[in-house]
Scaffold this motif. Structure first.
Motif, PDB file in Angstrom:
ATOM      1  N   MET A   1      62.190  38.303 -38.032  1.00 45.26           N
ATOM      2  CA  MET A   1      63.060  37.860 -39.135  1.00 45.26           C
ATOM      3  C   MET A   1      62.291  36.957 -40.079  1.00 45.26           C
ATOM      4  O   MET A   1      61.547  36.071 -39.661  1.00 45.26           O
ATOM      5  CB  MET A   1      64.263  37.118 -38.553  1.00 45.26           C
ATOM      6  CG  MET A   1      65.179  36.503 -39.610  1.00 45.26           C
ATOM      7  SD  MET A   1      66.569  35.638 -38.860  1.00 45.26           S
ATOM      8  CE  MET A   1      66.883  34.385 -40.096  1.00 45.26           C
TER       9      MET A   1
ATOM     10  N   ASP B   1      72.381  36.752 -33.446  1.00 44.41           N
ATOM     11  CA  ASP B   1      73.826  36.962 -33.615  1.00 44.41           C
ATOM     12  C   ASP B   1      74.654  35.983 -32.784  1.00 44.41           C
ATOM     13  O   ASP B   1      75.662  36.363 -32.152  1.00 44.41           O
ATOM     14  CB  ASP B   1      74.204  38.408 -33.251  1.00 44.41           C
ATOM     15  CG  ASP B   1      73.638  39.413 -34.230  1.00 44.41           C
ATOM     16  OD1 ASP B   1      73.622  39.093 -35.436  1.00 44.41           O
ATOM     17  OD2 ASP B   1      73.204  40.485 -33.794  1.00 44.41           O
TER      18      ASP B   1
ATOM     19  N   LEU C   1      71.111  33.248 -36.424  1.00 47.50           N
ATOM     20  CA  LEU C   1      71.228  34.455 -37.239  1.00 47.50           C
ATOM     21  C   LEU C   1      70.457  35.616 -36.617  1.00 47.50           C
ATOM     22  O   LEU C   1      70.927  36.764 -36.603  1.00 47.50           O
ATOM     23  CB  LEU C   1      70.724  34.183 -38.654  1.00 47.50           C
ATOM     24  CG  LEU C   1      71.552  33.206 -39.503  1.00 47.50           C
ATOM     25  CD1 LEU C   1      70.836  32.898 -40.816  1.00 47.50           C
ATOM     26  CD2 LEU C   1      72.939  33.760 -39.785  1.00 47.50           C
ATOM     27  N   LYS C   2      69.295  35.314 -36.101  1.00 45.25           N
ATOM     28  CA  LYS C   2      68.456  36.354 -35.503  1.00 45.25           C
ATOM     29  C   LYS C   2      69.098  36.948 -34.260  1.00 45.25           C
ATOM     30  O   LYS C   2      69.032  38.162 -34.015  1.00 45.25           O
ATOM     31  CB  LYS C   2      67.088  35.753 -35.153  1.00 45.25           C
ATOM     32  CG  LYS C   2      66.126  36.735 -34.495  1.00 45.25           C
ATOM     33  CD  LYS C   2      64.813  36.053 -34.157  1.00 45.25           C
ATOM     34  CE  LYS C   2      63.849  37.011 -33.465  1.00 45.25           C
ATOM     35  NZ  LYS C   2      62.570  36.323 -33.108  1.00 45.25           N
TER      36      LYS C   2
ATOM     37  N   LYS D   1      66.070  37.235 -44.515  1.00 42.18           N
ATOM     38  CA  LYS D   1      67.466  37.135 -44.089  1.00 42.18           C
ATOM     39  C   LYS D   1      68.064  35.767 -44.396  1.00 42.18           C
ATOM     40  O   LYS D   1      69.276  35.617 -44.472  1.00 42.18           O
ATOM     41  CB  LYS D   1      67.579  37.424 -42.582  1.00 42.18           C
ATOM     42  CG  LYS D   1      67.107  38.808 -42.172  1.00 42.18           C
ATOM     43  CD  LYS D   1      67.902  39.904 -42.879  1.00 42.18           C
ATOM     44  CE  LYS D   1      67.436  41.279 -42.423  1.00 42.18           C
ATOM     45  NZ  LYS D   1      68.134  42.361 -43.181  1.00 42.18           N
ATOM     46  N   LEU D   2      67.189  34.785 -44.552  1.00 39.93           N
ATOM     47  CA  LEU D   2      67.647  33.424 -44.829  1.00 39.93           C
ATOM     48  C   LEU D   2      66.793  32.822 -45.934  1.00 39.93           C
ATOM     49  O   LEU D   2      65.560  32.860 -45.865  1.00 39.93           O
ATOM     50  CB  LEU D   2      67.553  32.561 -43.565  1.00 39.93           C
ATOM     51  CG  LEU D   2      67.904  31.068 -43.712  1.00 39.93           C
ATOM     52  CD1 LEU D   2      69.365  30.897 -44.129  1.00 39.93           C
ATOM     53  CD2 LEU D   2      67.632  30.327 -42.409  1.00 39.93           C
TER      54      LEU D   2
ATOM     55  N   ASN E   1      73.037  40.692 -48.531  1.00 40.08           N
ATOM     56  CA  ASN E   1      73.089  40.575 -47.079  1.00 40.08           C
ATOM     57  C   ASN E   1      72.335  39.358 -46.542  1.00 40.08           C
ATOM     58  O   ASN E   1      72.313  39.108 -45.345  1.00 40.08           O
ATOM     59  CB  ASN E   1      72.529  41.843 -46.423  1.00 40.08           C
ATOM     60  CG  ASN E   1      73.384  43.060 -46.719  1.00 40.08           C
ATOM     61  OD1 ASN E   1      74.616  42.967 -46.752  1.00 40.08           O
ATOM     62  ND2 ASN E   1      72.749  44.202 -46.961  1.00 40.08           N
ATOM     63  N   SER E   2      71.722  38.622 -47.461  1.00 41.16           N
ATOM     64  CA  SER E   2      70.990  37.421 -47.051  1.00 41.16           C
ATOM     65  C   SER E   2      71.932  36.226 -46.993  1.00 41.16           C
ATOM     66  O   SER E   2      73.067  36.275 -47.479  1.00 41.16           O
ATOM     67  CB  SER E   2      69.845  37.149 -48.029  1.00 41.16           C
ATOM     68  OG  SER E   2      70.372  36.830 -49.311  1.00 41.16           O
ATOM     69  N   LYS E   3      71.447  35.140 -46.411  1.00 44.66           N
ATOM     70  CA  LYS E   3      72.200  33.897 -46.331  1.00 44.66           C
ATOM     71  C   LYS E   3      71.477  32.806 -47.122  1.00 44.66           C
ATOM     72  O   LYS E   3      70.243  32.749 -47.127  1.00 44.66           O
ATOM     73  CB  LYS E   3      72.368  33.447 -44.874  1.00 44.66           C
ATOM     74  CG  LYS E   3      73.121  34.450 -43.998  1.00 44.66           C
ATOM     75  CD  LYS E   3      74.575  34.575 -44.431  1.00 44.66           C
ATOM     76  CE  LYS E   3      75.357  35.491 -43.492  1.00 44.66           C
ATOM     77  NZ  LYS E   3      76.775  35.636 -43.905  1.00 44.66           N
TER      78      LYS E   3
ATOM     79  N   ASP F   1      62.967  41.133 -48.054  1.00 45.16           N
ATOM     80  CA  ASP F   1      63.536  41.402 -46.740  1.00 45.16           C
ATOM     81  C   ASP F   1      63.929  40.126 -45.993  1.00 45.16           C
ATOM     82  O   ASP F   1      64.256  40.174 -44.805  1.00 45.16           O
ATOM     83  CB  ASP F   1      62.547  42.209 -45.890  1.00 45.16           C
ATOM     84  CG  ASP F   1      61.188  41.532 -45.780  1.00 45.16           C
ATOM     85  OD1 ASP F   1      60.875  40.660 -46.611  1.00 45.16           O
ATOM     86  OD2 ASP F   1      60.415  41.895 -44.864  1.00 45.16           O
TER      87      ASP F   1
ATOM     88  N   HIS G   1      70.372  39.997 -53.299  1.00 45.11           N
ATOM     89  CA  HIS G   1      70.208  40.234 -51.859  1.00 45.11           C
ATOM     90  C   HIS G   1      71.507  39.850 -51.143  1.00 45.11           C
ATOM     91  O   HIS G   1      71.577  38.820 -50.463  1.00 45.11           O
ATOM     92  CB  HIS G   1      69.039  39.405 -51.311  1.00 45.11           C
ATOM     93  CG  HIS G   1      67.757  39.593 -52.067  1.00 45.11           C
ATOM     94  ND1 HIS G   1      66.927  40.671 -51.870  1.00 45.11           N
ATOM     95  CD2 HIS G   1      67.185  38.842 -53.052  1.00 45.11           C
ATOM     96  CE1 HIS G   1      65.878  40.571 -52.688  1.00 45.11           C
ATOM     97  NE2 HIS G   1      66.014  39.477 -53.413  1.00 45.11           N
TER      98      HIS G   1
END
Length: 486
Positions: A1, A152, A149-150, A79-80, A106-108, A77, A104
């Motif tokens: 991630m 879940d 996050l990684k 995620k955070l 789907n990112s946070k 890519d 993006h």
């Protein structure tokens, strides 16, 4: 991630915005602090195995579109996204985070820094695209959020987080503890070597180029205006071991041949005398005092013995916050000092051969035209190497802000903290002194201080003795000539 750490763009058309300065702005002196707190958080995440991208937009004077393009190329890519913030730039910072979210989805987006830490609910309510705010010291908050996050896991188990739940409601988790073992946090210098360019950063009181580090966090003093101890790091001064500090000095000496000086940015490096003496002994024993000179923030309660040891170990300049030469004002702002200590400090520094960059601040509780003049007269008499004069700028989360706000001495919104060109704006007006009077006095004080025969001769003599000091003086004069002579 992948995690993308960003010092966001802000007013790039006017210069480099120094977000991590104690008063964030585009400075007349060209100052740009390293984004150290963001650096430590990124280094901590990288140490744990996360892939990271680090973007310091102000360092390269990147605007919003340019920064978004870099994100597209290097961190599409991720995620955070972890965004540093400040009070003057907060609306822009939030807007930038929302723009990332639009591209993006789907990112946070996580906001860190003093402002959202002090105003977490207010900040989250400004824009629904912001997912999280980290409160207080955020190295492990970022790491634990990334792990959650990684894997879940439940976000509600991450301490120190204010977050937007699935139903849109805003919730706060239990506060995180301050980090006690600072040697666990990776060194800043290797990270800077890998991701940044030391020539992008300027600390006006240091030889160029310099590098900034922290050797401790927190401050035992309780000054009512100081941002970092009250909002991020607390009043317990937590320390890296002398061995760890030595390790970083060694790394800098071996890997940054261009670096002329180390800036120790601890709020009060000299709070623990025994530790200071141990660090100095290690620097001397390893001959690092001959390779790197350094400066630090040093309160007025250090003694002559400590100053002499620091000088021997390579320290050439100390930075105290004198603030005022009025005992009642010093008491009002909980400075923990007095005029006698200030007098002794100046005398001892002169005996030890240390230069002083003196910081003065006007507009505090009890300030009048007469007390400002008394402070200026003392500053002129002390003849320190350099001096700065600024109005009080109260930031959310500090006692000074609460005092000013509750009395109706400040108004407007956070955009008002800066002029259009990114330079500081005075937002404070008291019954005794208007904002314009405070600004005018500071301009007058700078001229009185720097445009006098003694000071000009002093700079010439220092420059003849030290070529690095001559370079620093010439650069400072060029940057400050408009603000001093106009």
């Amino acid at each position: 991630m992948k995690i993308c750490f960003i010092n966001p763009p802000f007013k790039a058309e006017y210069g480099k915005f120094s977000r991590e300065s104690r008063s964030p702005c585009i400075g007349h002196s060209g100052v740009l602090y390293y984004p150290l707190w963001l650096i430590y958080a990124a280094a901590t995440a990288e140490k744990d195995g996360f892939e990271i991208t680090f973007i310091d937009a102000p360092a390269k004077r990147l605007n919003k579109d340019q920064t978004l393009e870099i994100i597209k190329l290097k961190a599409a890519d991720a995620k955070l996204f972890v965004l540093d913030t400040s009070t003057p730039s907060i609306y822009s910072d939030i807007d930038f985070g929302a723009s990332i979210k639009e591209v993006h989805p789907n990112s946070k987006i996580l906001l860190v820094g003093t402002h959202p830490s002090a105003t977490d609910l207010e900040t989250m309510n400004i824009n629904p695209k912001i997912d999280f705010v980290a409160r207080r010291e955020f190295d492990y908050i970022v790491l634990n959020l990334a792990r959650a996050l990684k894997n879940d896991c439940q976000i509600s188990q991450v301490k120190g987080l204010t977050y937007r739940d699935v139903d849109g409601s805003i919730k706060r988790t239990e506060s995180a503890e301050h980090i006690t073992n600072l040697d666990e946090i990776p060194l800043a210098a290797p990270f800077i070597k890998k991701y940044l360019d030391v020539k992008d950063y300027v600390f006006a009181a240091a030889a160029y180029p310099s590098i900034q580090i922290f050797t401790g966090r927190g401050c035992p003093a309780h000054c009512n205006y100081c941002v970092y101890p009250q909002i991020l790091h607390g009043h317990n001064y937590r320390l890296r071991t002398p061995k760890s500090v030595l390790e970083e000095f060694k790394y800098i000496a071996e890997n940054f041949p261009e670096v002329k000086e180390v800036v120790i940015e601890d709020d009060t490096f000299t709070a623990n005398k025994q530790r200071v003496m141990e660090i100095c002994e290690l620097l001397i024993k390893n001959n690092l005092h001959k390779k790197l000179r350094w400066l630090c923030n040093a309160r007025v309660n250090i003694d002559l013995e400590t100053m002499k040891k620091m000088k021997k170990a390579g320290c050439h300049l100390i930075i105290p916050g004198f603030e005022s030469f009025n005992d009642q004002i010093l008491k009002n702002i909980k400075k923990g000092s007095n005029t006698k200590l200030i007098e002794q400090y100046v005398e001892n520094a002169r005996k030890a051969g240390l230069m002083i960059h003196a910081c003065y601040m006007v507009g505090n509780e009890g300030e009048t035209k007469e007390t400002m003049q008394t402070t200026l007269e003392a500053a002129l008499r002390f003849k320190t190497d350099t001096a700065q004069f600024f109005p009080l700028i109260p930031y959310p989360g500090t006692e000074a802000y609460n005092w000013a706000k509750s009395n109706g001495y400040i108004s407007g919104n956070y955009n008002d903290y800066l002029q259009e060109d990114g330079t500081l704006n005075c937002i404070l007006s008291t019954p005794s002194l208007s904002a314009q009077e405070l600004v005018d006095f500071c301009a007058y004080a700078r001229k009185k201080y720097y445009i006098r025969p003694w000071y000009i001769w002093h700079r010439i003599c220092k420059g003849l003795q030290d070529k690095e000091d001559l370079k620093r003086s010439l650069k400072a004069f060029w940057r400050l000539k408009d603000s001093v002579f106009n």
